[in-house]
Scaffold this motif. Structure first.
Motif, PDB file in Angstrom:
ATOM      1  N   SER A 152     -35.229  90.909-115.373  1.00 14.77           N
ATOM      2  CA  SER A 152     -34.221  91.960-115.507  1.00 14.77           C
ATOM      3  C   SER A 152     -32.982  91.523-114.728  1.00 14.77           C
ATOM      4  O   SER A 152     -33.016  91.430-113.511  1.00 14.77           O
ATOM      5  CB  SER A 152     -34.745  93.292-114.960  1.00 14.77           C
ATOM      6  OG  SER A 152     -35.781  93.798-115.770  1.00 14.77           O
ATOM      7  N   ARG A 153     -31.907  91.241-115.442  1.00 12.14           N
ATOM      8  CA  ARG A 153     -30.739  90.616-114.808  1.00 12.14           C
ATOM      9  C   ARG A 153     -29.524  91.535-114.707  1.00 12.14           C
ATOM     10  O   ARG A 153     -28.582  91.221-113.993  1.00 12.14           O
ATOM     11  CB  ARG A 153     -30.356  89.345-115.575  1.00 12.14           C
ATOM     12  CG  ARG A 153     -31.491  88.341-115.731  1.00 12.14           C
ATOM     13  CD  ARG A 153     -31.914  87.759-114.402  1.00 12.14           C
ATOM     14  NE  ARG A 153     -33.085  86.917-114.537  1.00 12.14           N
ATOM     15  CZ  ARG A 153     -33.078  85.660-114.998  1.00 12.14           C
ATOM     16  NH1 ARG A 153     -31.945  85.123-115.378  1.00 12.14           N
ATOM     17  NH2 ARG A 153     -34.198  84.968-115.067  1.00 12.14           N
ATOM     18  N   THR A 154     -29.538  92.637-115.468  1.00  9.57           N
ATOM     19  CA  THR A 154     -28.388  93.539-115.473  1.00  9.57           C
ATOM     20  C   THR A 154     -28.892  94.955-115.221  1.00  9.57           C
ATOM     21  O   THR A 154     -29.819  95.412-115.874  1.00  9.57           O
ATOM     22  CB  THR A 154     -27.649  93.460-116.821  1.00  9.57           C
ATOM     23  OG1 THR A 154     -27.182  92.123-117.013  1.00  9.57           O
ATOM     24  CG2 THR A 154     -26.484  94.424-116.867  1.00  9.57           C
ATOM     25  N   ASN A 155     -28.276  95.620-114.236  1.00 10.36           N
ATOM     26  CA  ASN A 155     -28.761  96.945-113.857  1.00 10.36           C
ATOM     27  C   ASN A 155     -27.807  98.054-114.289  1.00 10.36           C
ATOM     28  O   ASN A 155     -26.724  97.803-114.820  1.00 10.36           O
ATOM     29  CB  ASN A 155     -29.051  97.002-112.350  1.00 10.36           C
ATOM     30  CG  ASN A 155     -27.808  96.786-111.483  1.00 10.36           C
ATOM     31  OD1 ASN A 155     -26.692  96.725-111.980  1.00 10.36           O
ATOM     32  ND2 ASN A 155     -28.029  96.653-110.187  1.00 10.36           N
ATOM     33  N   LYS A 156     -28.226  99.277-114.056  1.00  7.39           N
ATOM     34  CA  LYS A 156     -27.424 100.437-114.467  1.00  7.39           C
ATOM     35  C   LYS A 156     -26.090 100.472-113.727  1.00  7.39           C
ATOM     36  O   LYS A 156     -25.073 100.901-114.296  1.00  7.39           O
ATOM     37  CB  LYS A 156     -28.212 101.715-114.193  1.00  7.39           C
ATOM     38  CG  LYS A 156     -27.512 103.005-114.626  1.00  7.39           C
ATOM     39  CD  LYS A 156     -27.259 103.053-116.122  1.00  7.39           C
ATOM     40  CE  LYS A 156     -26.939 104.470-116.610  1.00  7.39           C
ATOM     41  NZ  LYS A 156     -25.830 105.108-115.868  1.00  7.39           N
TER      42      LYS A 156
END
Length: 304
Positions: free
Chosen positions: A161-165
């Motif tokens: 998971s490389r991009t968060n909210k």
């Protein structure tokens, strides 16, 4: 100074940063592999060799230059995998975004400093520490900004998971003229056939209003249906689980009518030709062993 401007994924490409495979470090220890497909090839003894990777990337560079694209390359860093330049920066409109990427990859940023330094400082956007993102998850598409991401539970659970909210929220604020559409992706640190490492591993626009889509990459089925409705089912090339694993959605557009693709993607390439595209086929299967392909290797700077 460098002229930068990216409105979408398929406009006529004029300049791009293409990664390099020089001194890429060879086969890493499994704990230094940050995606399940790389780990699979490490354990199977089939991890790619530097000479093969360099040959594939030079073949890609030749096709780009053939179409009058100015190709920039990162400065070589010893024992550093600099193949996938897409993730370490990206252009939206006339702004260059310098993201916060996976800690294991931070050395890659140094390799493009010599290019980024040629961009006018007012066009550089620094991302706050809380916002984590990689360029494979970010797609400008005309009025939209498509983003692949993970909610907090998945982001904290999976290395892939490389991009968060927080990144989604930041990009909304940074580009108020864009309609941001964010898609949660399915993740797996252990099974590459269940892992959409980035948005471009399960979706990519081609042409003026067509797309390649893998339904299983999306955590919410309504996101898949949004894309089918937006592009129209007749304009979508759907790929299956095995094709996703082989990176079929990760082709690269030089223009609305010219697509660079892996030569072994027989069904996809024939379908693209049937739809009127010129398909530039190249060998890129060794790069694919590290869960990245043609889009992953490029950082477009200017499209007309």
């Amino acid at each position: 100074m460098l002229n930068i401007d990216i409105k979408n994924e398929t406009g006529r490409l004029k300049s791009v940063i293409l990664g390099i495979a020089d001194s890429f470090g060879g086969t890493p220890d499994p704990e230094w592999a940050y995606d399940p497909k790389s780990k699979e090839h490490i354990f199977n003894g089939t991890f790619p060799k530097e000479a093969d990777l360099k040959a594939e990337m030079e073949g890609f560079a030749e096709v780009l230059k053939k179409h009058d694209v100015e190709v920039y390359r990162p400065q070589n860093i010893e024992n550093c995998n600099q193949i996938f330049s897409r993730d370490i920066g990206f252009v939206i409109d006339n702004k260059f975004v310098r993201p916060n990427i996976l800690e294991k990859r931070t050395r890659e940023l140094e390799g493009i400093d010599c290019i980024v330094d040629q961009i006018v400082p007012d066009s550089l956007i620094e991302v706050p520490e809380i916002a984590r993102m990689e360029g494979g998850d970010v797609m400008p598409w005309n009025e939209f900004l498509f983003i692949g991401y993970s909610e907090e539970e998945d982001f904290n659970r999976y290395e892939v998971s490389r991009t968060n909210k927080a990144a989604v929220d930041f990009l909304k604020e940074a580009f108020p003229g864009r309609e941001v559409k964010a898609f949660e992706l399915n993740k797996s640190d252990t099974d590459p056939k269940e892992n959409a490492l980035h948005l471009d591993c399960c979706f990519q626009p081609v042409g003026d209003h067509q797309a390649i889509v893998y339904k299983g990459g999306f955590k919410k089925v309504e996101d898949y249906h949004f894309l089918m409705d937006y592009f129209g089912s007749d304009n979508v090339i759907e790929i299956d689980r095995e094709e996703m694993y082989n990176m079929c959605s990760n082709v690269f557009s030089i223009s609305p009518s010219i697509v660079v693709s892996e030569r072994n993607f027989t069904r996809l390439n024939n379908e693209l030709r049937d739809r009127g595209f010129t398909v530039e086929e190249i060998q890129y299967s060794e790069c694919a062993k590290m869960e990245g392909l043609l889009r992953c290797s490029t950082l477009p700077l200017l499209r007309l």
